[in-house]
Design an enzyme around this catalytic site. Structure first.
Site, PDB file in Angstrom:
ATOM      1  N   ALA A 238      61.050  19.027  47.676  1.00 12.00           N
ATOM      2  CA  ALA A 238      61.247  20.008  48.755  1.00 12.00           C
ATOM      3  C   ALA A 238      60.699  21.375  48.322  1.00 12.00           C
ATOM      4  O   ALA A 238      59.527  21.668  48.559  1.00 12.00           O
ATOM      5  CB  ALA A 238      62.716  20.062  49.137  1.00 12.00           C
ATOM      6  N   ARG A 239      61.544  22.184  47.708  1.00 14.97           N
ATOM      7  CA  ARG A 239      61.112  23.480  47.189  1.00 14.97           C
ATOM      8  C   ARG A 239      61.816  23.704  45.853  1.00 14.97           C
ATOM      9  O   ARG A 239      63.020  23.449  45.726  1.00 14.97           O
ATOM     10  CB  ARG A 239      61.482  24.605  48.150  1.00 14.97           C
ATOM     11  CG  ARG A 239      60.524  24.755  49.336  1.00 14.97           C
ATOM     12  CD  ARG A 239      59.150  25.274  48.901  1.00 14.97           C
ATOM     13  NE  ARG A 239      58.231  25.431  50.030  1.00 14.97           N
ATOM     14  CZ  ARG A 239      57.388  24.491  50.449  1.00 14.97           C
ATOM     15  NH1 ARG A 239      57.344  23.304  49.863  1.00 14.97           N
ATOM     16  NH2 ARG A 239      56.573  24.739  51.459  1.00 14.97           N
ATOM     17  N   GLU A 268      56.807  28.714  40.739  1.00 13.64           N
ATOM     18  CA  GLU A 268      55.463  28.129  40.669  1.00 13.64           C
ATOM     19  C   GLU A 268      54.398  29.196  40.505  1.00 13.64           C
ATOM     20  O   GLU A 268      54.540  30.267  41.080  1.00 13.64           O
ATOM     21  CB  GLU A 268      55.201  27.310  41.942  1.00 13.64           C
ATOM     22  CG  GLU A 268      56.009  26.045  41.929  1.00 13.64           C
ATOM     23  CD  GLU A 268      55.754  25.151  43.144  1.00 13.64           C
ATOM     24  OE1 GLU A 268      54.657  25.177  43.706  1.00 13.64           O
ATOM     25  OE2 GLU A 268      56.682  24.412  43.473  1.00 13.64           O
ATOM     26  N   HIS A 286      53.043  19.753  42.656  1.00 11.38           N
ATOM     27  CA  HIS A 286      53.200  20.061  44.095  1.00 11.38           C
ATOM     28  C   HIS A 286      52.148  19.307  44.928  1.00 11.38           C
ATOM     29  O   HIS A 286      51.352  19.921  45.659  1.00 11.38           O
ATOM     30  CB  HIS A 286      53.120  21.576  44.345  1.00 11.38           C
ATOM     31  CG  HIS A 286      53.829  21.995  45.605  1.00 11.38           C
ATOM     32  ND1 HIS A 286      54.435  23.210  45.763  1.00 11.38           N
ATOM     33  CD2 HIS A 286      54.015  21.338  46.777  1.00 11.38           C
ATOM     34  CE1 HIS A 286      54.959  23.303  46.979  1.00 11.38           C
ATOM     35  NE2 HIS A 286      54.717  22.167  47.621  1.00 11.38           N
TER      36      HIS A 286
END
Ligand code: GLV
Ligand code: GLV
Length: 329
Positions: A238-239, A268, A286
């Protein structure tokens, strides 16, 4: 004719449609994210920004673009990189790119990670490549079966639902958590609602599918990790900031969790270096939506939303619906 700035070249030839429609398209000359300063310079005077999730689009940037900025079309499903409230306050339309193709790609990557972490695929492959395979052995790289295990899905939106549906193939029990129980999904997917603490305590695999908001930031932390079933696995497509990375490292080191498979990171592109040396982690860069099908559809949708908006038609994936009637024209 509108002036459109694209913050980075995207795969496929969808951008050509903008030129064909008579618009002026400027694509960043760099094959990397722009710095804040470069972004400010590049957006001055444009009507539309086609942004990536690596671009921070806040109110200051919108003001730097100027009062003619009408739209931000985000080449991503998530839009936590955009200050949506600032956009709405200014009458700027925001669109994103969810679709079957993208959501399926993320769901498939989630399962790729679940299988890979359960069966120690990356670790075993690395050993083989180093010449470590000396013939069949009864006790090398023992993992765990998925069949009969419990999967906890946190956030049962479009992607979470697709992940849950696939669990049937492994005969898994699926618990889910979201704001309100969802009787329709329960009937359709055979999933069972559980309060967060119960989901964490009972699940062998926990997979995150909530958006990043102030509410979900670091929702997986020391306390929630301690509530997880001992020896369970965490998957995050997700994040990154949903998980407190330091706390996760500690939980893995302590053996509270058996493994973690991550596609996204707290800060990130930086990754806590300990994840890179632990054998029981998988760290993909990612890439959950990185299939040809998904990225092509993202390009089609990001460009389609711009063409719709410029033609005065409401884009299908309008993020700030309330802006439409009072949008800048
Ligand atoms: C990828 O992370 C996306 O939000 O599309
Ligand atoms: C494994 O290869 C087996 O035959 O059990």
């Amino acid at each position: 004719m509108a002036k459109i700035f694209v913050t980075r070249k995207i795969p496929g030839d969808h951008l050509e449609k903008l030129t064909k429609d008579g618009h002026e398209v400027v694509i960043s000359e760099f094959n990397r994210p722009l710095t804040g300063e470069e972004l400010v310079k590049s957006v001055a005077g444009v009507d539309v920004i086609l942004s990536l999730l690596t671009d921070r689009i806040d109110g200051d940037l919108m003001d730097a673009a100027g009062p003619q900025l009408k739209m931000v079309s985000n080449y991503a499903v998530g839009f936590d990189n955009i200050d949506v409230k600032a956009a709405t306050d200014r009458g700027i339309v925001v669109a994103n790119t969810p679709s079957e193709e993208v959501n399926e790609a993320v769901a498939e990557h989630t399962w790729a990670l679940a299988l890979a972490i359960a069966r120690r695929i990356v670790e075993a492959d690395e050993a083989t490549r180093r010449g470590g395979y000396k013939g069949w052995e009864p006790d090398i790289f023992l993992g765990v079966n998925l069949i009969g295990k419990t999967l906890g899905v946190i956030g049962l939106g479009r992607i979470g639902s697709m992940v849950a549906r696939r669990a049937r193939g492994y005969n898994m029990t699926v618990l889910y958590n979201k704001h309100e129980p969802d009787p329709e999904a329960e009937k359709d997917l055979g999933v069972v609602f559980a309060p967060l603490d119960e989901l964490l305590a009972k699940s062998d695999f926990v997979s995150l599918h909530v958006p990043l908001t102030e509410e979900t930031r670091h929702m997986i932390n020391k306390e929630s990790l301690a509530k997880m079933k001992k020896g369970s696995f965490l998957i995050n497509t997700a994040r990154g900031p949903i998980v407190d990375e330091r706390d996760l490292v500690e939980a893995l080191k302590a053996g509270q969790l058996s493994g973690a498979a991550l596609d996204v990171y707290d800060n990130e592109p930086n990754i806590d270096p300990e994840f890179l040396v632990m054998p029981n982690t998988i760290t993909t860069p990612h890439i959950a939506s990185a299939t040809w099908e998904a990225r092509n559809k993202m390009g089609e949708d990001a460009v389609g939303a711009i063409l719709d908006c410029l033609a005065g038609e409401k884009p299908q994936n309008l993020v700030n619906k309330e802006v439409w009637e009072k949008r800048r024209k």
